[in-house]
Structures are given as C-alpha cells and as structure tokens.
Motif scaffolding. Structure first.
Motif, mmCIF file in Angstrom:
data_model
loop_
_atom_site.group_PDB
_atom_site.id
_atom_site.type_symbol
_atom_site.label_atom_id
_atom_site.label_comp_id
_atom_site.label_asym_id
_atom_site.label_seq_id
_atom_site.Cartn_x
_atom_site.Cartn_y
_atom_site.Cartn_z
ATOM 1 N N LYS A 128 0.790 -1.223 -0.054
ATOM 2 C CA LYS A 128 0.024 -0.007 -0.015
ATOM 3 C C LYS A 128 0.836 1.399 0.002
ATOM 4 C CE LYS A 128 -3.950 -0.363 2.483
ATOM 5 N NZ LYS A 128 -4.805 -0.077 3.875
ATOM 6 N N LYS A 173 1.011 5.637 -0.060
ATOM 7 C CA LYS A 173 0.243 6.990 0.109
ATOM 8 C C LYS A 173 0.663 7.853 -1.161
ATOM 9 C CE LYS A 173 0.872 10.321 3.389
ATOM 10 N NZ LYS A 173 0.750 11.049 4.622
ATOM 11 N N SER A 220 6.913 3.997 1.257
ATOM 12 C CA SER A 220 5.679 3.880 0.702
ATOM 13 C C SER A 220 4.741 5.235 0.776
ATOM 14 C CB SER A 220 4.761 2.993 1.784
ATOM 15 O OG SER A 220 4.966 3.298 3.231
ATOM 16 N N GLU A 234 -1.771 -0.933 -3.804
ATOM 17 C CA GLU A 234 -3.144 -0.142 -3.259
ATOM 18 C C GLU A 234 -2.764 1.296 -3.063
ATOM 19 O OE1 GLU A 234 -6.139 -0.653 0.280
ATOM 20 O OE2 GLU A 234 -5.277 -2.345 -0.218
ATOM 21 N N THR A 235 -3.681 2.114 -3.591
ATOM 22 C CA THR A 235 -3.390 3.767 -3.289
ATOM 23 C C THR A 235 -4.850 4.211 -2.768
ATOM 24 O OG1 THR A 235 -4.080 4.370 -5.320
ATOM 25 C CG2 THR A 235 -1.609 3.691 -5.156
ATOM 26 N N GLY A 236 -5.990 3.541 -2.855
ATOM 27 C CA GLY A 236 -7.140 4.325 -2.571
ATOM 28 C C GLY A 236 -7.471 5.505 -3.315
#
Length: 302
Positions: free
Chosen positions: A6, A8, A228, A265-267
């Motif tokens: 993941k 950000k 990350s 995953e980044t959202g």
C-alpha cells in the motif's frame, strides 16, 4: 526489502504545481482542484502556502482557499509555513499539517536564503514547537537531496544530517526531494538506504521531479527500499525553475498507472484523476504533461 503493498500519494498540484504559474489562478479554480482531488481519494493534499506574497504571489489567497474548500474527513490538508507568521496563518486557516523546508546542499541554502543549512533549520525551531503545541502534524522537506544546481553532487551524509535535525524538531514525516530531477535509481537507492538507517522508512517520502525522465524509475528504486509515501502532481503541473522548459513534478496519473499495474493499493481513483488532469490543463490552456493521463483520456474519448 519487500515492495510495500500500500502506498500513500501526497498530491502537491494545488501548491507545488501551481506556485510557479505566471498568471494568477482564480481562487475558485484552486478550491475546485482541491475538492476534486479530495473526492478522488487522496489521503493528503498539499493545499497552499503561507509565505510572503512578494515571493510567491500565486499563493497570496491561501487563507481564502482554505476557508472555501470542502474538507473530506480523514484527509490531511497540508500547507507550507517557513516562519511564525506563516504558522499563524496556517493555524488560523485550520491546516492539518505544516511543512517546513531546507536544503541538503550548502550552496543552494546560501544562494537561496543567504544562510547555512544549520542556520536555516534553527529558524524552524519556534515553528516546530508551535506546530507541536497546537497538536498538528509537522513535515520536513529536504530539497536538493539528489543533486544541486550550484554544487552538483550532494553527499548522502548531508541528506542524513538534515533528516536527523528534522527528527529532533519532531517531524512526523520527512521528504527526500529531488528538486532538479537529476537523480537516477542507483543514487536514489543509496540515499534512501542511508536515510532509513536513521528514520523509520514508514515516515520517509519520495518527492521526485521528472526533469530528466527518471521519476518513475526513482519511485521504483524507492519502493524496493521500502518507501511507501510519494509526492506527485496531477497532469505533471509545476515546472522546474532550474532547467528551462523542463518538466517538474512527476505526473500523478503516471505514478498511479504504474502502482496499480504492480498491484499496489493507493485508495485513489485513477479515472477521476485523469479527468482532473485534463480539466486543469484545459483551464491553463495547455496539454497535460502526463503520458498515462493523455493516453487514458484519448482512449476514453475514442
């Protein structure tokens, strides 16, 4: 080190992306840009800066922008504030995070702000204390971490030294910034390895400019070093003031396309970001500087 599952993304277009635009961008456009980015799923948006309008006229409406945005719960709205006056503005505007910035290059520090690195960071002490007392997040950005327009190479130990000083100030997050985009993967790996021996990798961010087309490769090298958090700017907004005509910030669409393609995953909703990139570029009357963004937009229009 295993690649993070993941990531950000700190979206910097409203501040770093727009600050060098010659024409003043209307406040309502800045507000709409931030609102659209919040809705697209970014956890952290760099909204504006509280610096002297004499030096950065584009950010003169920072208080108005912060007052007008629709805040999405859970989203961090960051502002740059290099001094106590800036901090007072940031606090009054309801910023969630205050960003301070110093260089890893002595030559850059002397040329830009007429003082040494140590002196520049000492000036941040009252700001850092006030930020912490107010219960806000503090982020420290290390510019010229991979090269300087005046002195050339920057030793990784100089980057580590600034990172240590930021830790002492209480920074929650520390950005390793390739301000002029000269970094290459091997150098990035060396710098990130050195910094993460002192700072928890979970608190280190990569801020890469694409001046020489190396930003995605440098992000990949950083991922392999366990980093990350990455900064990016929709449509690649933000030129590089030290390389005439060169691109500046890496385009968010390109970063998302690569990360999603790697199963990270980044959202963040890539389709929404493509639309935002095309919209803001249209407003600025130029083509978006994002290869993935332009390709995906063309595919949509076909």
């Amino acid at each position: 080190m295993p690649t993070p599952a993941k990531v950000k993304i700190v979206e910097v277009s409203p501040r770093d992306g727009l600050q060098n635009e010659k024409q003043f961008i209307p406040t309502d456009i800045k507000v709409e840009l931030i609102n659209r980015l919040s809705q697209a799923g970014f956890q952290n948006v760099e909204a504006t800066s509280f610096v002297s309008p004499k030096w950065v006229p584009q950010m003169a409406d920072g208080a108005e922008v912060m007052a007008a945005i629709q805040r999405k719960p859970g989203t961090i709205y960051s502002v740059l504030a290099p001094n106590m006056r800036g901090f007072d503005g940031a606090l009054a505007a309801g910023a969630d995070e205050v960003v301070i910035f110093g260089a890893a290059s002595e030559a850059f520090s002397q040329k830009n702000i007429n003082c040494s690195i140590a002196e520049s960071i000492a000036r941040f002490e009252p700001v850092a204390e006030a930020v912490k007392a107010a219960g806000l997040r503090l982020r420290g950005s290390i510019s010229c971490a991979l090269g300087c327009p005046y002195q050339g190479e920057v030793d990784p130990s100089a980057v580590v030294d600034v990172a240590r000083r930021y830790l002492e100030l209480g920074c929650d997050e520390i950005d390793v910034a390739d301000t002029i985009g000269v970094g290459t993967p091997a150098r990035v790996e060396r710098v990130m390895k050195a910094v993460t021996e002192v700072v928890d990798p979970a608190r280190v961010a990569g801020h890469f400019h694409d001046t020489y087309g190396q930003a995605l490769a440098n992000i990949l090298a950083s991922l392999q070093a366990g980093i990350s958090i990455y900064h990016a700017s929709v449509a690649g907004l933000g030129g590089c003031p030290y390389a005439k005509g060169a691109t500046g910030n890496v385009a968010t669409e390109d970063v998302l396309y690569m990360l999603h393609g790697m199963g990270i995953e980044t959202g963040v909703d890539l389709d929404a970001v493509v639309d935002i990139g095309q919209w803001i570029s249209g407003h600025l009357d130029r083509k978006a500087a994002s290869r993935a963004g332009n390709a995906l937009a063309a595919r949509k229009a076909a």
